[in-house]
Every structure is written in structure tokens, then in C-alpha cells.
Motif scaffolding. Structure first.
Motif, PDB file in Angstrom:
ATOM      1  N   LEU A   1      27.754 -33.235  -0.272  1.00 28.90           N
ATOM      2  CA  LEU A   1      29.087 -33.441  -0.818  1.00 28.90           C
ATOM      3  C   LEU A   1      29.480 -32.333  -1.795  1.00 28.90           C
ATOM      4  CD1 LEU A   1      28.766 -37.263  -1.631  1.00 28.90           C
ATOM      5  CD2 LEU A   1      29.600 -36.192   0.483  1.00 28.90           C
ATOM      6  N   GLY A   2      30.742 -31.961  -1.785  1.00 25.79           N
ATOM      7  CA  GLY A   2      31.269 -31.050  -2.787  1.00 25.79           C
ATOM      8  C   GLY A   2      31.626 -31.810  -4.054  1.00 25.79           C
ATOM      9  N   LEU A   3      32.183 -31.072  -5.034  1.00 24.60           N
ATOM     10  CA  LEU A   3      32.513 -31.699  -6.320  1.00 24.60           C
ATOM     11  C   LEU A   3      33.720 -31.021  -6.943  1.00 24.60           C
ATOM     12  CD1 LEU A   3      31.698 -33.650  -8.689  1.00 24.60           C
ATOM     13  CD2 LEU A   3      30.417 -31.706  -9.640  1.00 24.60           C
ATOM     14  N   LEU A   4      34.635 -31.847  -7.432  1.00 21.36           N
ATOM     15  CA  LEU A   4      35.730 -31.379  -8.272  1.00 21.36           C
ATOM     16  C   LEU A   4      35.832 -32.359  -9.426  1.00 21.36           C
ATOM     17  CD1 LEU A   4      38.198 -29.499  -8.779  1.00 21.36           C
ATOM     18  CD2 LEU A   4      39.567 -31.195  -7.540  1.00 21.36           C
ATOM     19  N   THR A   5      35.655 -31.878 -10.640  1.00 24.28           N
ATOM     20  CA  THR A   5      35.729 -32.739 -11.804  1.00 24.28           C
ATOM     21  C   THR A   5      36.541 -32.050 -12.885  1.00 24.28           C
ATOM     22  OG1 THR A   5      34.425 -33.986 -13.447  1.00 24.28           O
ATOM     23  CG2 THR A   5      33.493 -31.901 -12.651  1.00 24.28           C
ATOM     24  N   GLU A   6      37.275 -32.841 -13.655  1.00 25.25           N
ATOM     25  CA  GLU A   6      38.274 -32.269 -14.551  1.00 25.25           C
ATOM     26  C   GLU A   6      37.695 -31.314 -15.582  1.00 25.25           C
ATOM     27  OE1 GLU A   6      41.955 -33.495 -17.499  1.00 25.25           O
ATOM     28  OE2 GLU A   6      40.634 -35.067 -16.746  1.00 25.25           O
ATOM     29  N   GLU A   7      36.522 -31.614 -16.102  1.00 27.52           N
ATOM     30  CA  GLU A   7      36.014 -30.827 -17.221  1.00 27.52           C
ATOM     31  C   GLU A   7      35.140 -29.650 -16.816  1.00 27.52           C
ATOM     32  OE1 GLU A   7      37.695 -31.589 -19.573  1.00 27.52           O
ATOM     33  OE2 GLU A   7      38.244 -33.648 -19.080  1.00 27.52           O
TER      34      GLU A   7
ATOM     35  N   ASP B   1      34.590 -25.099  -8.381  1.00 29.87           N
ATOM     36  CA  ASP B   1      33.692 -24.171  -7.677  1.00 29.87           C
ATOM     37  C   ASP B   1      34.078 -24.015  -6.201  1.00 29.87           C
ATOM     38  OD1 ASP B   1      32.851 -26.492  -6.421  1.00 29.87           O
ATOM     39  OD2 ASP B   1      30.804 -26.440  -7.215  1.00 29.87           O
ATOM     40  N   ARG B   2      35.147 -24.708  -5.791  1.00 29.35           N
ATOM     41  CA  ARG B   2      35.732 -24.627  -4.455  1.00 29.35           C
ATOM     42  C   ARG B   2      34.803 -25.148  -3.357  1.00 29.35           C
ATOM     43  NH1 ARG B   2      40.502 -22.162  -4.681  1.00 29.35           N
ATOM     44  NH2 ARG B   2      40.577 -21.472  -2.505  1.00 29.35           N
ATOM     45  N   SER B   3      33.775 -25.876  -3.756  1.00 32.57           N
ATOM     46  CA  SER B   3      32.924 -26.526  -2.762  1.00 32.57           C
ATOM     47  C   SER B   3      33.725 -27.573  -1.991  1.00 32.57           C
ATOM     48  CB  SER B   3      31.709 -27.180  -3.427  1.00 32.57           C
ATOM     49  OG  SER B   3      32.101 -28.166  -4.377  1.00 32.57           O
ATOM     50  N   ARG B   4      34.808 -28.039  -2.584  1.00 35.24           N
ATOM     51  CA  ARG B   4      35.676 -29.023  -1.917  1.00 35.24           C
ATOM     52  C   ARG B   4      36.319 -28.459  -0.649  1.00 35.24           C
ATOM     53  NH1 ARG B   4      41.173 -28.137  -3.500  1.00 35.24           N
ATOM     54  NH2 ARG B   4      41.362 -26.488  -5.071  1.00 35.24           N
TER      55      ARG B   4
ATOM     56  N   PHE C   1      34.167 -34.470  -0.703  1.00 40.01           N
ATOM     57  CA  PHE C   1      33.827 -34.088  -2.073  1.00 40.01           C
ATOM     58  C   PHE C   1      34.159 -35.212  -3.040  1.00 40.01           C
ATOM     59  CE2 PHE C   1      38.244 -32.781  -1.599  1.00 40.01           C
ATOM     60  CZ  PHE C   1      38.826 -33.021  -2.827  1.00 40.01           C
ATOM     61  N   TRP C   2      33.339 -35.312  -4.094  1.00 44.15           N
ATOM     62  CA  TRP C   2      33.646 -36.222  -5.188  1.00 44.15           C
ATOM     63  C   TRP C   2      34.752 -35.603  -6.036  1.00 44.15           C
ATOM     64  CZ3 TRP C   2      32.222 -40.943  -4.757  1.00 44.15           C
ATOM     65  CH2 TRP C   2      30.959 -41.328  -4.311  1.00 44.15           C
ATOM     66  N   CYS C   3      35.737 -36.406  -6.374  1.00 41.27           N
ATOM     67  CA  CYS C   3      36.855 -35.968  -7.210  1.00 41.27           C
ATOM     68  C   CYS C   3      36.858 -36.874  -8.439  1.00 41.27           C
ATOM     69  CB  CYS C   3      38.161 -36.085  -6.424  1.00 41.27           C
ATOM     70  SG  CYS C   3      39.589 -35.356  -7.245  1.00 41.27           S
TER      71      CYS C   3
ATOM     72  N   SER D   1      37.959 -42.532 -13.394  1.00 42.37           N
ATOM     73  CA  SER D   1      38.424 -42.455 -12.011  1.00 42.37           C
ATOM     74  C   SER D   1      37.473 -41.606 -11.166  1.00 42.37           C
ATOM     75  CB  SER D   1      39.832 -41.845 -11.964  1.00 42.37           C
ATOM     76  OG  SER D   1      40.284 -41.704 -10.644  1.00 42.37           O
ATOM     77  N   ILE D   2      37.058 -42.164 -10.028  1.00 41.80           N
ATOM     78  CA  ILE D   2      36.182 -41.456  -9.089  1.00 41.80           C
ATOM     79  C   ILE D   2      36.731 -41.664  -7.679  1.00 41.80           C
ATOM     80  CG2 ILE D   2      33.846 -41.194  -8.181  1.00 41.80           C
ATOM     81  CD1 ILE D   2      32.819 -42.643 -10.674  1.00 41.80           C
ATOM     82  N   ALA D   3      36.828 -40.599  -6.921  1.00 44.13           N
ATOM     83  CA  ALA D   3      37.239 -40.712  -5.520  1.00 44.13           C
ATOM     84  C   ALA D   3      36.319 -39.865  -4.663  1.00 44.13           C
ATOM     85  CB  ALA D   3      38.683 -40.246  -5.332  1.00 44.13           C
ATOM     86  N   LEU D   4      36.183 -40.270  -3.424  1.00 44.34           N
ATOM     87  CA  LEU D   4      35.553 -39.429  -2.412  1.00 44.34           C
ATOM     88  C   LEU D   4      36.662 -39.009  -1.464  1.00 44.34           C
ATOM     89  CD1 LEU D   4      32.732 -38.364  -1.444  1.00 44.34           C
ATOM     90  CD2 LEU D   4      32.879 -40.147   0.320  1.00 44.34           C
ATOM     91  N   VAL D   5      36.879 -37.704  -1.364  1.00 41.31           N
ATOM     92  CA  VAL D   5      37.998 -37.165  -0.588  1.00 41.31           C
ATOM     93  C   VAL D   5      37.464 -36.346   0.575  1.00 41.31           C
ATOM     94  CG1 VAL D   5      40.098 -35.765  -0.689  1.00 41.31           C
ATOM     95  CG2 VAL D   5      39.377 -37.069  -2.703  1.00 41.31           C
ATOM     96  N   ALA D   6      38.036 -36.557   1.746  1.00 43.74           N
ATOM     97  CA  ALA D   6      37.672 -35.757   2.916  1.00 43.74           C
ATOM     98  C   ALA D   6      38.290 -34.370   2.807  1.00 43.74           C
ATOM     99  CB  ALA D   6      38.144 -36.446   4.196  1.00 43.74           C
ATOM    100  N   ARG D   7      37.744 -33.430   3.530  1.00 45.32           N
ATOM    101  CA  ARG D   7      38.227 -32.053   3.441  1.00 45.32           C
ATOM    102  C   ARG D   7      39.701 -31.931   3.828  1.00 45.32           C
ATOM    103  NH1 ARG D   7      34.504 -27.681   6.219  1.00 45.32           N
ATOM    104  NH2 ARG D   7      35.236 -28.726   8.113  1.00 45.32           N
ATOM    105  N   ASN D   8      40.182 -32.853   4.657  1.00 40.47           N
ATOM    106  CA  ASN D   8      41.591 -32.825   5.048  1.00 40.47           C
ATOM    107  C   ASN D   8      42.524 -33.381   3.977  1.00 40.47           C
ATOM    108  OD1 ASN D   8      41.190 -35.579   5.208  1.00 40.47           O
ATOM    109  ND2 ASN D   8      41.684 -35.758   7.385  1.00 40.47           N
TER     110      ASN D   8
END
Length: 295
Positions: free
Chosen positions: A78-84, A88-91, A97-99, A119-126
Motif C-alpha cells: 500500500l502507498g501512503l498519503l498523510t497530512e503531516e 512521496d507520491r507512492s499513491r 494507498f492509505w489517506c 480520519s483514515i481512508a483506503l483509496v484505490a489508484r483510480n
């Protein structure tokens, strides 16, 4: 790798447990350090105070959450995007990816008033959210949804508050909402009357996540973010709640009715297309015609 329904259920359980633990920590904490973030790149020109603040509690929450989520990243790729943390564009390369927003609504949190959440989400690449988890630290409740499986409140099926406010249209809004725009105000009042409601009740001041959850808790209700040159909230502000609303039968779209772009390649902001949450399609259809004077 593709995730099965069983995988999604497991990941939702991990995220819900993480959010509950972080929410409990936040509930017993007060910030001892408040900083201003440095915004860079194409979005630096205009960002709100709410998006600039970060506290030691935000950072502690993020550390706690990632302690739960990091093992799943290795297991499922899984990739990761977190506010703080920097994007890293792994999303953009991972299938999912975890958001994460470790403390949405930092401004009300620092003011000691309701309106903040984990808040936690799992988002598909699309760009479609597959899991949405929100913890309200003050209430100690956790909402979660899994694509195709419905929305749950503290583990029990939940589709929102069917009682709601009844005879008024509740409009949830950020502090930047153009409430002084007479066209918008009159438009909202007109929509309320078209739907047989007595008027409009504005709810201003909470963070984006609690505003989104409020749409389910106070029907008939909506939450609007109009397109603008910059800012407009971030991916992590809407990823989890869009899943909650969608799985509850409510509307979560951009301002024109298209799916939310939750994996925008050129930015993590939502200003380009705006956001529209509404308790039903009849309300959403009317709201799409609204435009601020400067929009």
C-alpha cells in the motif's frame, strides 16, 4: 495486488482500531505546541489559517496511527498519503494507498470547541475510496464504511440519523464559506422552500471531516466547497467521509456531480472541482446550480 472483500474488511478493522486509539489519546490531550506549516509549490499563495496549524497532538496522533498501518503497507503493498508528511507520491503507483488525517479540525481543537476528528481512508489508484473510518474524539464514536458493505457506527449498521432536523435545510460549511454572498444565501433559501422546508440553518466552524459526517447526522443537509484558484481542502479531508456517505446512500461528488478526484496527480488540494455532499440526489441536483459571485 488486488484486494479481496476479506482483505478490505480486515484493513477496515485495523483502521478502526487505530482511529479509536488515536481518538482516545486526543480526547485526553491539549496542545502544548502550535506551529504554522510552510506551504510550498503552486498552492502557496492562498491557504486558510485552518490548513496552516499543526500541533504536537497532530504529530502524536500520526505516529500512533502509522504504528498500526505500516505493517499493512508491507503486507499489501500500500502507498501512503498523510497530512503531516510530504507526499512521496507512492499513491500514484500503488494499487491502493492509505489517506490519513491524524487530526482534522486542528483550529477548533486548539480553541477547545467541537469539530475535530481522526480520519483514515483506503483509496484505490483510480481515486475511489474503498474504506472510510472517522473517529469523533469527543463522543468516542467510530464510523466506518467498506465499499459495497455499508456504513457502521461502533460496529453496528448505520445509515445516518433518519430523524434529522426535519423542517430545515442544514448547511455545514467551513469558515471560508461565502456566507455573505447574497446569491448563495438566497439560492440556499430557495432550495429549502422548493423542498418544502421552512428555511436554512447554517452550521459553521467544524473541520471538513466532521462537516461531512454532519450531513448524515442532520438530514436534510449538505456540505459545499466551491472551486477556487487554490486550496479548497485536501484529499485527506474528504477521502473517508466520501466513502461513509456513498455507502449510506447519500451523495458525495464534485460540485458538478462527477466522482471526487481523490488521487489528483498534480496536487493534493481539491480546489479544481470543489466538493458537494448531500443527503439525497434531489437536494444535490439543486445545489449544483449554485455559484458564488466570484466563482
Amino acid at each position: 495486488m488486488s484486494l479481496t472483500n476479506a482483505d478490505l474488511q480486515y484493513l477496515a478493522e485495523v483502521a478502526a482500531s487505530a482511529a479509536r486509539e488515536a481518538g482516545a489519546m486526543i480526547a485526553r490531550s491539549r496542545p502544548t505546541r502550535i506551529d504554522r506549516k510552510e506551504h510550498t509549490g503552486g498552492e502557496r499563495e492562498r491557504v486558510s489559517l485552518a490548513s496552516q496549524l499543526v500541533t504536537d497532538v497532530d504529530r502524536r496522533s500520526e505516529t500512533l496511527l502509522l504504528g498500526h498501518l505500516e505493517p499493512t503497507r508491507e503486507r499489501y503493498g500500500l502507498g501512503l498519503l498523510t497530512e503531516e508528511r510530504d507526499d512521496d507520491r507512492s499513491r500514484l503507483t500503488a494499487e491502493y494507498f492509505w489517506c490519513v488525517d491524524p487530526l482534522d479540525g486542528t483550529l477548533p481543537f486548539t480553541e477547545g470547541v467541537p469539530g475535530y476528528a481522526v480520519s483514515i481512508a483506503l483509496v484505490a489508484r483510480n481515486g475511489v475510496s474503498k474504506i472510510g473510518v472517522v473517529c469523533d474524539p469527543l463522543e468516542g464514536t467510530v464510523l466506518h464504511a467498506v465499499a459495497g458493505a455499508g456504513t457502521f457506527r461502533d460496529g453496528r449498521p448505520w445509515s445516518g440519523d433518519s430523524q434529522g432536523t426535519g423542517d430545515v435545510l442544514t448547511v455545514f460549511a467551513d469558515r471560508s464559506f461565502p456566507a455573505t454572498d447574497e446569491g448563495i444565501v438566497q439560492g440556499l433559501e430557495g432550495i429549502a422552500h422548493e423542498l418544502g422546508l421552512s428555511g436554512v440553518h447554517m452550521r459553521v466552524g467544524a473541520g471538513a471531516v466532521m462537516n461531512g459526517c454532519g450531513v448524515l447526522g442532520k438530514p436534510p443537509a449538505c456540505y459545499l466547497k466551491f472551486p477556487k484558484p487554490s486550496g479548497g481542502g485536501s484529499l485527506w479531508d474528504f477521502a473517508a467521509t466520501s466513502c461513509l456517505l456513498r455507502e449510506s446512500g447519500a451523495v458525495a461528488s464534485d460540485i458538478l456531480g462527477a466522482p471526487l478526484d481523490l488521487n489528483r496527480a498534480d496536487s493534493t488540494f481539491m480546489n479544481h472541482r470543489g466538493v458537494l455532499f448531500a443527503t439525497d440526489e434531489a437536494l444535490a441536483e439543486r445545489l449544483r446550480a449554485l455559484r458564488p459571485i466570484d466563482g
